[in-house]
Design a protein around this motif. Structure first.
Motif, PDB file in Angstrom:
ATOM      1  N   UNK A 134      28.631  40.112  44.476  1.00  0.00           N
ATOM      2  CA  UNK A 134      27.300  40.270  43.886  1.00  0.00           C
ATOM      3  C   UNK A 134      27.207  39.569  42.535  1.00  0.00           C
ATOM      4  N   UNK A 135      28.263  39.714  41.715  1.00  0.00           N
ATOM      5  CA  UNK A 135      28.251  39.050  40.410  1.00  0.00           C
ATOM      6  C   UNK A 135      28.266  37.533  40.578  1.00  0.00           C
ATOM      7  N   UNK A 136      29.040  37.037  41.535  1.00  0.00           N
ATOM      8  CA  UNK A 136      29.169  35.590  41.729  1.00  0.00           C
ATOM      9  C   UNK A 136      27.848  34.942  42.099  1.00  0.00           C
ATOM     10  N   UNK A 137      27.075  35.593  42.954  1.00  0.00           N
ATOM     11  CA  UNK A 137      25.864  34.949  43.448  1.00  0.00           C
ATOM     12  C   UNK A 137      24.624  35.301  42.622  1.00  0.00           C
ATOM     13  N   UNK A 138      24.630  36.462  41.959  1.00  0.00           N
ATOM     14  CA  UNK A 138      23.432  36.898  41.249  1.00  0.00           C
ATOM     15  C   UNK A 138      23.512  36.755  39.735  1.00  0.00           C
ATOM     16  N   UNK A 139      24.727  36.831  39.164  1.00  0.00           N
ATOM     17  CA  UNK A 139      24.793  36.858  37.691  1.00  0.00           C
ATOM     18  C   UNK A 139      26.229  36.611  37.244  1.00  0.00           C
ATOM     19  N   UNK A 140      26.660  35.358  37.228  1.00  0.00           N
ATOM     20  CA  UNK A 140      28.075  35.066  36.974  1.00  0.00           C
ATOM     21  C   UNK A 140      28.502  35.380  35.541  1.00  0.00           C
ATOM     22  N   UNK A 141      27.561  35.466  34.591  1.00  0.00           N
ATOM     23  CA  UNK A 141      27.901  35.838  33.215  1.00  0.00           C
ATOM     24  C   UNK A 141      27.553  37.299  32.930  1.00  0.00           C
ATOM     25  N   UNK A 142      27.535  38.117  33.988  1.00  0.00           N
ATOM     26  CA  UNK A 142      27.149  39.518  33.850  1.00  0.00           C
ATOM     27  C   UNK A 142      27.988  40.251  32.807  1.00  0.00           C
ATOM     28  N   UNK A 143      29.287  39.990  32.763  1.00  0.00           N
ATOM     29  CA  UNK A 143      30.169  40.753  31.890  1.00  0.00           C
ATOM     30  C   UNK A 143      30.141  40.278  30.444  1.00  0.00           C
ATOM     31  N   UNK A 144      29.404  39.200  30.150  1.00  0.00           N
ATOM     32  CA  UNK A 144      29.405  38.669  28.783  1.00  0.00           C
ATOM     33  C   UNK A 144      28.041  38.696  28.090  1.00  0.00           C
ATOM     34  N   UNK A 145      26.954  38.795  28.838  1.00  0.00           N
ATOM     35  CA  UNK A 145      25.647  38.777  28.171  1.00  0.00           C
ATOM     36  C   UNK A 145      25.201  40.196  27.834  1.00  0.00           C
ATOM     37  N   UNK A 146      24.050  40.277  27.152  1.00  0.00           N
ATOM     38  CA  UNK A 146      23.523  41.566  26.706  1.00  0.00           C
ATOM     39  C   UNK A 146      22.222  41.926  27.413  1.00  0.00           C
TER      40      UNK A 146
END
Length: 759
Positions: A134-146
């Motif tokens: 899910x992170x790869x296809x929808x939001x690859x910078x999920x763990x770093x943005x705010x």
């Protein structure tokens, strides 16, 4: 004497010294002036630079102040939103999806649509492959943005300017999608996007990344009523989400972008292709190895789906309209529709039993006011939920001739007018009839009933292809319409629902018809949220045009190409077949019900033996026998009450041949008896080159038969779509029609090119 000489000598020396001093002072003053001039020039240059510098500093200060104020405002907005957001446990217990009960026109329940939630999975219970996919296809910078991804947002802005469409995912982060799913609707407005961004940052402020991802994976919609990964896993793979494999996780993750398009129950290949994209992104971002990325998703075992009623084609078309009809609400609602349960079953059976093997079929049936009584978008909703009745664009073939003949009738023709079916070439295009022969002299009614292509081409050429296109738009065709000569034979792609709407307007005696499917919406407790209002009636053409068109449509079923559509009561309609039998159409009406049928293959390949007068006409008849069984038999009004400008003056019947008396020609010249040009060919239209080779006078464009003012008086209101040019400047006083009308463009020759056969 010597002393005096000494004094004179000393005096001369003092004068010399004084002169030298004055010269030195002069040089010194000049130097000072030059120095002062240089200083002034330098000061001026420095002053210009300081002005730019001052404005730069001001702009920087103002920009910094504005940015600071914006940051302060954003901080307060995010902080206030974070305080307003429910707790994690409250959100966990809240079901934000809506339950919709759909009722038929008689109030019976036809389908209930709503959320299907599986078991809630805590963050540690969710498979790592599912999180990573899910992170790869929808939001690859999920763990770093705010909450908002600046890089992604900038890319979206650049894409908006460049038109690039290379990105795989959308512009919203997982946090933004969660905020939208829980708190907002899906309207694509700036206000909604701004609120979404603030709420996303508020979620990031209040919750951890793990909590956000847990909420998202348990609440996101995966299609088919499934909310959350456990519900999706059980729906598509028949097992809990804890057991998801890499390939299955990739399939589920790929659904978020477009649940309907990538649903494995609707289009397996589309779902597989999307899953391959997810696996590639997972490999590129280091979540899986190259060996794991090469997994064969085709081998995934999908859960077999039980058969679903074809009424889902209708609900898929109607229910999205609720976003426009209702205020934002998540409360359970009841939607009252126009669908007749019995007619829907009859329509489904008619399509299933008559559609050729390997083909698809679609049907739309409208009541006289536009209410959709039945809608079938394909032969199997489970196999493919693509709605061919409302979304597919196909060439209509000769059913398009409705607009050609409407334009001709409005231009002064009548069904009894004599024409000559002859080979014709227009701008290098040479249409031919389906049987390869020409009828010769015939009337307009017969030419329409037997779908004579060459006559339709000549009519379109005379009234103007732009006029035909304008007529189509006037009657509700919403897709682009070509004005090339071949357009008269249906080369422009249309939707079945639009063609059915156009024929329904003829059934409604020329009044515009707008298809609709929802009559009212209430809450579960009975509170009225929406009720349809009857629209203002708009007449599209005069009554005599409708009567003439109905006459010809009825003849097409009685004796022409649509004989298979007969049902034992008056029916009017038209067949349509495209080149190489790729599409078959029949659209017609009886007793106030208008029904359109289309058949063909989704890949537009030829279907052997498919013609509008065969399978589509038979499906129409099978359905209509049931649809009209409880309605009174209605005879069609085909009496032509022509306007005065189209009637031949009575006194002209008292005179003999025009050569026997004085008369005024179209240019206002008095013509003496016997002086009429003996070489005139009564079968040539104005501007034709006579057979003897002499050049005829140049012709103007054929004028319309009636002025815009007349048409508006005849129809009782302003004509919609007049900008297209179907009603133009007032014509010259019309002359009585010739016994036979040949519409023969220049350069007519025997056809050696082919065109779609008309049926």
């Amino acid at each position: 004497m010597s002393r005096r000489g000494d004094r004179l000598q000393n005096k001369g020396k003092r004068g010399s010294r004084r002169a030298a001093a004055e010269r030195a002072a002069s040089r010194s003053g000049s130097g000072k002036r030059k120095s002062k001039s240089k200083k002034t020039s330098s000061a001026t240059s420095t002053g210009g630079g300081s002005l730019v510098w001052r404005w730069t500093k001001r702009l920087a200060l103002w920009g910094g102040a504005a940015a600071l104020l914006g940051a302060i405002f954003l901080t307060f907005a995010v902080g206030f939103a974070a305080r307003s957001i429910p707790s994690f446990y409250q959100l966990k217990a809240t079901q934000n999806a809506q339950t919709i009960l759909v009722r038929a026109r008689d109030g019976t329940e036809i389908v209930e649509l709503g959320p299907s939630f599986g078991v809630w999975l805590d963050y540690d219970e969710i498979p790592e492959n599912m999180k990573n996919a899910m992170i790869a296809v929808e939001d690859k910078r999920f763990r770093s943005h705010y909450g908002v991804d600046p890089i992604r947002t900038t890319g979206a802005i650049v894409e908006g300017f460049t038109g690039s469409r290379e990105r795989v995912g959308g512009t919203s982060t997982i946090s933004q999608q969660l905020a939208r799913n829980i708190f907002l609707n899906t309207n694509r407005t700036f206000d909604r996007k701004a609120r979404e961004a603030v709420l996303a940052m508020a979620l990031e402020w209040k919750f951890s990344k793990e909590q956000i991802l847990e909420l998202y994976l348990n609440k996101v919609y995966f299609g088919g009523g499934a909310y959350g990964i456990d519900s999706a896993s059980r729906k598509f793979f028949s097992h809990p989400a804890k057991e998801l494999s890499v390939a299955e996780a990739a399939i589920i993750a790929g659904l978020v972008k477009a649940p309907s398009r990538y649903s494995p129950t609707a289009d397996v290949q589309a779902a597989v292709d999307r899953a391959q994209v997810v696996l590639r992104l997972m490999k590129e971002q280091g979540y899986i190895s190259a060996q794991q990325a090469s997994v064969d998703v085709d081998a995934v075992q999908l859960k077999e789906q039980a058969g679903q009623n074809s009424v889902r084609y209708f609900t898929d078309w109607a229910l999205p309209q609720l976003d426009l009809l209702l205020p934002e609400t998540f409360a359970p609602i009841e939607v009252w529709t126009t669908i007749d349960v019995g007619m829907q079953r009859a329509a489904t059976a008619a399509i299933d039993s008559n559609t050729p093997d390997g083909s698809q079929g679609a049907l739309v049936s409208l009541d006289r006011d536009g209410a959709i009584l039945a809608l079938v978008g394909g032969t199997d909703y489970v196999e493919t939920n693509f709605n061919r009745a409302t979304n597919a664009m196909r060439q209509p073939g000769s059913s398009w001739k409705l607009f050609v003949y409407l334009a001709a009738l409005e231009a002064g023709y009548t069904p009894d007018d004599r024409v000559v079916d002859t080979p014709v070439t227009i701008d290098g295009w040479s249409p031919r009839n389906s049987n390869g022969r020409n009828l010769g002299e015939t009337d307009l009614r017969t030419a329409f009933a037997y779908s004579v292509n060459t006559v339709a081409a000549q009519l379109g050429n005379e009234v103007g292809f732009g006029t035909v296109a304008s007529m189509a738009r006037r009657f509700g065709i919403t897709t682009p319409v070509s004005t090339f000569p071949s357009m008269v034979l249906g080369s422009s792609e249309v939707r079945l629902i639009d063609m059915t709407r156009a024929f329904a307007a003829i059934s409604a005696k020329g009044v515009a018809v707008e298809p609709y499917g929802i009559t009212k919406v209430t809450t579960a407790g009975g509170e009225l949220l929406y009720e349809r209002e009857r629209p203002r009636e708009t007449s599209l053409v005069p009554d005599y045009v409708v009567a003439g068109m109905t006459d010809m449509l009825q003849t097409a079923v009685q004796t022409g190409t649509g004989r298979a559509a007969q049902i034992g009561r008056p029916v009017a309609g038209k067949t349509g077949t495209t080149s190489s039998n790729k599409d078959g159409w029949f659209v017609g009406f009886s007793s106030g019900i208008t029904t359109g049928v289309w058949m063909g293959r989704d890949d537009a390949k030829a279907v052997p033996g498919l013609q509008g007068g065969r399978a589509p006409a038979r499906a129409f008849a099978a359905y209509m026998r049931y649809a009209v069984k409880d309605r009174a038999v209605e005879q069609f009004d085909t009496e032509l009450n022509l306007p005065e400008w189209q009637l031949e003056p009575d006194e002209e019947y008292l005179y003999g041949d025009p050569d026997d008396y004085y008369f005024i020609d179209e240019d206002g010249n008095l013509i003496e008896p016997g002086r009429r040009d003996p070489s005139e060919n009564p079968f040539d239209i104005e501007g034709e080159r006579p057979q003897d080779g002499r050049t005829a006078p140049p012709a103007d464009e054929p004028p319309p038969a009636a002025s815009e003012d007349f048409l508006e008086r005849a129809t009782g209101g302003e004509l919609p779509g007049n900008s297209g040019g179907s009603a133009q400047a007032p014509p010259r006083t019309p002359q009585p029609p010739s016994p036979v009308r040949v519409i023969r463009p220049e350069n007519t020759r025997s056809p050696n090119q082919t065109a779609p056969p008309g049926q």
